[in-house]
Design a protein around this motif. Structure first.
Motif, PDB file in Angstrom:
ATOM      1  N   GLU A  89      30.410  37.624  37.262  1.00  0.00           N
ATOM      2  CA  GLU A  89      31.678  36.933  37.495  1.00  0.00           C
ATOM      3  C   GLU A  89      31.819  36.661  38.999  1.00  0.00           C
ATOM      4  O   GLU A  89      31.881  37.584  39.800  1.00  0.00           O
ATOM      5  CB  GLU A  89      32.847  37.785  36.996  1.00  0.00           C
ATOM      6  CG  GLU A  89      32.801  38.041  35.501  1.00  0.00           C
ATOM      7  CD  GLU A  89      33.865  39.022  35.042  1.00  0.00           C
ATOM      8  OE1 GLU A  89      34.735  39.371  35.864  1.00  0.00           O
ATOM      9  OE2 GLU A  89      33.816  39.447  33.880  1.00  0.00           O
ATOM     10  N   ALA A  91      33.255  33.863  42.363  1.00  0.00           N
ATOM     11  CA  ALA A  91      34.277  32.912  42.817  1.00  0.00           C
ATOM     12  C   ALA A  91      33.782  32.250  44.090  1.00  0.00           C
ATOM     13  O   ALA A  91      33.110  32.875  44.907  1.00  0.00           O
ATOM     14  CB  ALA A  91      35.600  33.623  43.059  1.00  0.00           C
ATOM     15  N   GLU A 174      36.278  29.948  40.010  1.00  0.00           N
ATOM     16  CA  GLU A 174      35.697  31.132  39.395  1.00  0.00           C
ATOM     17  C   GLU A 174      34.688  30.655  38.362  1.00  0.00           C
ATOM     18  O   GLU A 174      34.925  29.682  37.645  1.00  0.00           O
ATOM     19  CB  GLU A 174      36.789  31.979  38.741  1.00  0.00           C
ATOM     20  CG  GLU A 174      37.765  32.571  39.753  1.00  0.00           C
ATOM     21  CD  GLU A 174      38.839  33.424  39.101  1.00  0.00           C
ATOM     22  OE1 GLU A 174      38.832  33.517  37.853  1.00  0.00           O
ATOM     23  OE2 GLU A 174      39.668  33.992  39.828  1.00  0.00           O
TER      24      GLU A 174
END
Length: 433
Positions: A89, A91, A174
């Motif tokens: 994950e 960004a 993101e």
């Protein structure tokens, strides 16, 4: 030059919590007898009370003054970001740079930059944002210009590729990072966000600009990092397995596995990927690495259930360079150690040092463990063990994989225009019928 060589820090995470109550209770018990604890408290108290240039980040400063370059202290906020990154994950725009420059070293899979068409090797020379043009001359000017731009706000990157300026429109966002690309005679493929099923990752065709012709019986996998601990196609293990299944289903028998610039990551991911690449009894687990700790204890790391024979490999050719490190080196070591059929080769891409070309991988044969302070949420990553290959019990720490280590199993690619390392790997596959 070596100054441009990427410095990847590789993390092997093992969670071990410290009970808050016992920690502080133990402090008062030991304070009267442990001179180190008494002195540490004296230094902290005096520093906070009198030091003219006191820093709020004094815990990090003290911790990191004790640590090697692979170890680190994480605040609670830092560790939360690390946990998200471990799952893939991310960004931002998904680009990393060579030290102190605006030259692109790598582009993360499925990032806004990759989806806009940005490729490694170019130098960012300008940014257009909110109707203004900003000149970019180094990493400092890049950061100062890029940092204030909010998420989901459109801007344009001007990138110089060997004298030709290209422009790319993108936004910070993101995203779920992907780690695997695949090529065969039919084209190039990557993992990216599904256009039809929002929130899903899918394997899609990709125009990556490569002109290299992959032979009919060859499948090529490019693997960027041993990160992405999420399940299924959101994780690196699932992506590698999917690509290998395509390799098998399409009748390929020769695998080129590209680990250039793969700085490693989680040993758990390495263990699962190794199960598809090491010779062994189908369905059984093999030792793929050994760790020797400070107290001389030994830990064996096992693969998943081996399924090597199901792929029908005639040849496995790794490609690596000076930025192939840690888990990459451990994976190659395990595959070489179990190479009973004598089908595994390594192509080394050179890096230039002065007037000479040097051939080796990075040479990181140590492991880090991350310990969590459950009472506060911060964490400390420490170098805790030296890593050895599973059968030969070799360590490559400080040396790397070289021709002197592997003999005729290692081929040093000659410098040339284009992707000479991949061309060399393809040539090796053509020598096997």
């Amino acid at each position: 030059s070596m100054k441009k060589t990427l410095k990847y820090i590789i993390i092997c995470v093992v969670v071990a919590g410290l009970m808050t109550g016992s920690f502080f209770g133990g402090y008062f018990l030991r304070a009267k007898t442990d001179q180190d604890i008494v002195s540490l408290k004296f230094v902290l108290d005096t520093y906070k009370k009198y030091y003219l240039e006191e820093s709020d980040d004094y815990i990090r400063i003290m911790a990191e003054s004790l640590l090697d370059r692979y170890s680190a202290y994480y605040s609670k906020e830092d560790y939360e970001i690390l946990q998200k990154t471990a799952k893939g994950e991310r960004a931002g725009i998904g680009v990393s740079f060579y030290s102190n420059t605006s030259t692109i070293a790598s582009v993360n899979g499925n990032s806004p930059a990759e989806n806009a068409g940005v490729k490694a090797g170019g130098t960012i020379v300008g940014i257009t944002y909110d109707g203004k043009d900003y000149e970019i001359t180094d990493y400092s000017s890049l950061s100062e210009t890029l940092s204030p731009i909010e998420k989901d706000v459109e801007f344009t990157l001007k990138i110089d590729y060997s004298g030709e300026i290209s422009e790319y429109v993108l936004k910070k966002a993101e995203y779920n990072e992907t780690f695997v690309k695949y090529m065969d005679e039919n084209g190039a493929y990557r993992f990216a966000d599904s256009k039809e099923n929002v929130g899903q990752i899918e394997f899609t065709e990709w125009d990556n600009g490569e002109k290299t012709q992959i032979p009919r019986d060859v499948g090529y996998i490019q693997f960027s990092a041993f990160n992405g601990q999420a399940d299924g196609l959101f994780g690196a293990v699932g992506q590698i397995k999917y690509a290998l299944d395509k390799f098998k289903e399409d009748g390929r028998s020769k695998l080129i596995f590209d680990l250039r610039n793969n700085g490693g990551g989680y040993i758990s991911i390495m263990r699962d990927i190794a199960s598809h690449l090491i010779k062994g009894t189908t369905g059984e687990k093999q030792v793929v690495a050994k760790a020797i700790y400070k107290d001389a204890s030994v830990e064996n790391f096992y693969s998943g259930k081996v399924d090597y024979d199901s792929f029908g490999y005639k040849q496995i050719v790794f490609i690596a360079n000076a930025n192939s490190a840690s888990a990459s080196e451990a994976l190659m070591g395990a595959v070489f150690d179990y190479d009973e059929d004598d089908i595994v080769k390594l192509v080394l891409e050179p890096f230039k040092s002065g007037d000479a070309y040097i051939y080796r991988t990075y040479g990181k044969g140590i492991m880090q463990t991350t310990f969590i302070n459950n009472g506060v949420g911060d964490a400390l990553r420490l170098t805790t063990a030296k890593i050895y290959w599973p059968v030969s019990i070799k360590t490559i720490h400080g040396v790397g994989l070289t021709k002197s280590l592997l003999g005729d199993k290692c081929v040093e690619a000659e410098p040339d225009k284009g992707d000479y390392a991949l061309k060399t790997a393809i040539k090796l596959t053509e020598e096997i019928t």
